[in-house]
Design a protein around this motif. Structure first.
Motif, PDB file in Angstrom:
ATOM      1  N   MET A 239      33.048 -20.533  77.668  1.00  0.00           N
ATOM      2  CA  MET A 239      32.402 -20.457  76.728  1.00  0.00           C
ATOM      3  C   MET A 239      31.606 -20.010  77.453  1.00  0.00           C
ATOM      4  O   MET A 239      30.223 -20.145  78.146  1.00  0.00           O
ATOM      5  CB  MET A 239      32.378 -21.627  75.689  1.00  0.00           C
ATOM      6  CG  MET A 239      30.957 -21.590  74.556  1.00  0.00           C
ATOM      7  SD  MET A 239      30.813 -23.094  73.985  1.00  0.00           S
ATOM      8  CE  MET A 239      30.802 -24.399  74.471  1.00  0.00           C
ATOM      9  N   GLN A 240      30.504 -18.540  76.543  1.00  0.00           N
ATOM     10  CA  GLN A 240      29.192 -18.775  77.003  1.00  0.00           C
ATOM     11  C   GLN A 240      27.940 -18.863  76.124  1.00  0.00           C
ATOM     12  O   GLN A 240      28.151 -19.662  75.337  1.00  0.00           O
ATOM     13  CB  GLN A 240      29.429 -16.779  76.374  1.00  0.00           C
ATOM     14  CG  GLN A 240      27.525 -16.881  76.568  1.00  0.00           C
ATOM     15  CD  GLN A 240      27.803 -14.735  76.030  1.00  0.00           C
ATOM     16  OE1 GLN A 240      28.254 -14.467  75.570  1.00  0.00           O
ATOM     17  NE2 GLN A 240      25.980 -14.589  76.139  1.00  0.00           N
ATOM     18  N   LYS A 241      27.177 -19.399  77.355  1.00  0.00           N
ATOM     19  CA  LYS A 241      26.502 -20.544  77.328  1.00  0.00           C
ATOM     20  C   LYS A 241      24.545 -19.933  76.929  1.00  0.00           C
ATOM     21  O   LYS A 241      24.653 -18.972  77.640  1.00  0.00           O
ATOM     22  CB  LYS A 241      26.094 -21.739  78.692  1.00  0.00           C
ATOM     23  CG  LYS A 241      27.217 -22.384  78.192  1.00  0.00           C
ATOM     24  CD  LYS A 241      27.262 -23.784  77.736  1.00  0.00           C
ATOM     25  CE  LYS A 241      28.339 -24.217  77.886  1.00  0.00           C
ATOM     26  NZ  LYS A 241      28.277 -25.449  77.403  1.00  0.00           N
ATOM     27  N   LEU A 242      23.862 -20.453  75.955  1.00  0.00           N
ATOM     28  CA  LEU A 242      22.531 -19.683  75.209  1.00  0.00           C
ATOM     29  C   LEU A 242      21.992 -20.213  76.684  1.00  0.00           C
ATOM     30  O   LEU A 242      21.576 -21.168  77.186  1.00  0.00           O
ATOM     31  CB  LEU A 242      22.680 -20.358  74.263  1.00  0.00           C
ATOM     32  CG  LEU A 242      23.183 -19.223  72.780  1.00  0.00           C
ATOM     33  CD1 LEU A 242      23.118 -20.049  71.968  1.00  0.00           C
ATOM     34  CD2 LEU A 242      23.072 -18.159  73.278  1.00  0.00           C
ATOM     35  N   LYS A 243      20.872 -18.856  76.519  1.00  0.00           N
ATOM     36  CA  LYS A 243      20.218 -19.433  77.825  1.00  0.00           C
ATOM     37  C   LYS A 243      18.517 -19.527  76.800  1.00  0.00           C
ATOM     38  O   LYS A 243      18.534 -17.990  75.981  1.00  0.00           O
ATOM     39  CB  LYS A 243      19.550 -18.507  78.797  1.00  0.00           C
ATOM     40  CG  LYS A 243      20.759 -18.907  80.298  1.00  0.00           C
ATOM     41  CD  LYS A 243      20.456 -17.719  80.626  1.00  0.00           C
ATOM     42  CE  LYS A 243      21.376 -17.291  82.066  1.00  0.00           C
ATOM     43  NZ  LYS A 243      21.931 -16.507  82.755  1.00  0.00           N
TER      44      LYS A 243
ATOM     45  N   ASN B  95      18.877 -12.974  75.624  1.00  0.00           N
ATOM     46  CA  ASN B  95      19.224 -11.835  75.844  1.00  0.00           C
ATOM     47  C   ASN B  95      19.860 -10.970  75.284  1.00  0.00           C
ATOM     48  O   ASN B  95      21.879 -11.892  74.506  1.00  0.00           O
ATOM     49  CB  ASN B  95      21.114 -12.875  76.732  1.00  0.00           C
ATOM     50  CG  ASN B  95      22.517 -11.992  77.440  1.00  0.00           C
ATOM     51  OD1 ASN B  95      22.052 -10.218  78.109  1.00  0.00           O
ATOM     52  ND2 ASN B  95      23.606 -12.748  77.736  1.00  0.00           N
TER      53      ASN B  95
ATOM     54  N   ASP C 275      19.112 -11.084  80.818  1.00  0.00           N
ATOM     55  CA  ASP C 275      19.533 -12.202  80.473  1.00  0.00           C
ATOM     56  C   ASP C 275      18.931 -13.412  81.419  1.00  0.00           C
ATOM     57  O   ASP C 275      19.425 -12.962  83.132  1.00  0.00           O
ATOM     58  CB  ASP C 275      21.039 -11.696  81.315  1.00  0.00           C
ATOM     59  CG  ASP C 275      21.591 -13.245  81.387  1.00  0.00           C
ATOM     60  OD1 ASP C 275      21.489 -14.202  80.701  1.00  0.00           O
ATOM     61  OD2 ASP C 275      22.754 -12.831  81.586  1.00  0.00           O
TER      62      ASP C 275
ATOM     63  N   PHE D  89      19.175 -23.210  80.364  1.00  0.00           N
ATOM     64  CA  PHE D  89      20.552 -23.401  80.097  1.00  0.00           C
ATOM     65  C   PHE D  89      19.907 -24.100  78.520  1.00  0.00           C
ATOM     66  O   PHE D  89      19.688 -25.179  79.222  1.00  0.00           O
ATOM     67  CB  PHE D  89      21.548 -23.829  79.975  1.00  0.00           C
ATOM     68  CG  PHE D  89      22.775 -22.773  80.927  1.00  0.00           C
ATOM     69  CD1 PHE D  89      23.225 -22.140  80.594  1.00  0.00           C
ATOM     70  CD2 PHE D  89      22.536 -22.689  82.401  1.00  0.00           C
ATOM     71  CE1 PHE D  89      23.800 -20.867  81.343  1.00  0.00           C
ATOM     72  CE2 PHE D  89      23.267 -21.973  83.219  1.00  0.00           C
ATOM     73  CZ  PHE D  89      23.415 -20.822  82.867  1.00  0.00           C
TER      74      PHE D  89
ATOM     75  N   GLN E  50      24.987 -14.268  70.199  1.00  0.00           N
ATOM     76  CA  GLN E  50      25.515 -13.925  70.866  1.00  0.00           C
ATOM     77  C   GLN E  50      26.247 -14.152  71.803  1.00  0.00           C
ATOM     78  O   GLN E  50      26.978 -13.917  72.050  1.00  0.00           O
ATOM     79  CB  GLN E  50      24.455 -12.750  72.328  1.00  0.00           C
ATOM     80  CG  GLN E  50      23.911 -13.982  72.474  1.00  0.00           C
ATOM     81  CD  GLN E  50      23.029 -14.114  71.975  1.00  0.00           C
ATOM     82  OE1 GLN E  50      22.346 -14.348  71.137  1.00  0.00           O
ATOM     83  NE2 GLN E  50      22.108 -14.038  73.553  1.00  0.00           N
ATOM     84  N   ALA E  51      26.583 -15.858  71.081  1.00  0.00           N
ATOM     85  CA  ALA E  51      27.075 -16.965  71.542  1.00  0.00           C
ATOM     86  C   ALA E  51      27.377 -18.177  70.552  1.00  0.00           C
ATOM     87  O   ALA E  51      26.902 -19.342  70.795  1.00  0.00           O
ATOM     88  CB  ALA E  51      26.651 -17.624  72.808  1.00  0.00           C
TER      89      ALA E  51
ATOM     90  N   ASP F  39      29.948 -20.189  69.632  1.00  0.00           N
ATOM     91  CA  ASP F  39      31.051 -21.420  69.649  1.00  0.00           C
ATOM     92  C   ASP F  39      29.153 -22.675  70.345  1.00  0.00           C
ATOM     93  O   ASP F  39      29.222 -23.491  69.952  1.00  0.00           O
ATOM     94  CB  ASP F  39      31.638 -21.500  70.811  1.00  0.00           C
ATOM     95  CG  ASP F  39      33.344 -20.418  70.132  1.00  0.00           C
ATOM     96  OD1 ASP F  39      32.714 -20.224  68.873  1.00  0.00           O
ATOM     97  OD2 ASP F  39      33.317 -20.007  71.046  1.00  0.00           O
ATOM     98  N   ASP F  40      28.063 -21.420  71.740  1.00  0.00           N
ATOM     99  CA  ASP F  40      27.777 -23.148  71.636  1.00  0.00           C
ATOM    100  C   ASP F  40      26.242 -22.884  70.961  1.00  0.00           C
ATOM    101  O   ASP F  40      25.930 -23.935  70.719  1.00  0.00           O
ATOM    102  CB  ASP F  40      26.635 -22.476  73.054  1.00  0.00           C
ATOM    103  CG  ASP F  40      25.825 -22.988  73.791  1.00  0.00           C
ATOM    104  OD1 ASP F  40      26.408 -24.187  73.766  1.00  0.00           O
ATOM    105  OD2 ASP F  40      25.391 -22.196  74.504  1.00  0.00           O
TER     106      ASP F  40
END
Length: 159
Positions: free
Chosen positions: A1-5, A28, A44, A48, A74-75, A77-78
């Motif tokens: 799973m991509q994690k947001l920053k 990002n 990016d 996190f 863009q992520a 699920d996160d």
């Protein structure tokens, strides 16, 4: 799973009408709107959000009524995970996105109280312009309820 920053946050009063919001600047950004006032958020970088959300909520929850994610779709699920954490604290939620359609948010609408969509187009202006293409909605029970753009447009008063 991509994690947001994220690249910082602030306590704001104008992003969500009637709310004192913790606005978290997500990096990002996939939209790359021409002449974006926060174009650096297309890069990016940053910490996190998952690592810091509990600390941010602990530190600011007594001061705020809402958490506004300035990006994040863009992520998804996160973003859903983060929205669930915010809702568990009894706070309202908002997402600002450059997306043009609310349908991409169907899996998280039940976690939102507010949603802003639409890319920034300089000639049309932002939410404070009566000609903007952007839309700011109130969401309730997983449904889009009200268009709230009129809360942002500056009123002119006769002298």
């Amino acid at each position: 799973m991509q994690k947001l920053k994220y690249a910082g946050y602030d306590i704001v009063f104008q992003e969500v009408p009637g709310e004192i919001s913790l606005a978290i600047n997500i990096t990002n950004c996939p939209y790359h709107c021409s002449e974006c006032h926060s174009s650096y958020l297309a890069n990016d970088f940053g910490d996190f959000v998952d690592d810091d959300i509990d600390k941010l909520l602990d530190k600011h929850s007594s001061l705020i009524t809402c958490v506004c994610f300035m990006g994040g779709d863009q992520a998804m699920d996160d973003l859903k995970f983060l929205l669930e954490k915010v809702k568990a604290q009894g706070l309202k939620t908002c997402v600002y996105s450059g997306a043009e359609d609310v349908s991409i948010f169907k899996t998280i609408l039940h976690l939102l109280d507010y949603l802003k969509i639409g890319p920034y187009i300089k000639t049309l202006g932002g939410l404070d312009s009566s000609t903007t293409n952007q839309k700011f909605f109130r969401v309730a029970n997983g449904e889009i309820c009200d268009l709230m753009n009129d809360r942002f447009v500056k009123k002119t008063h006769p002298n």
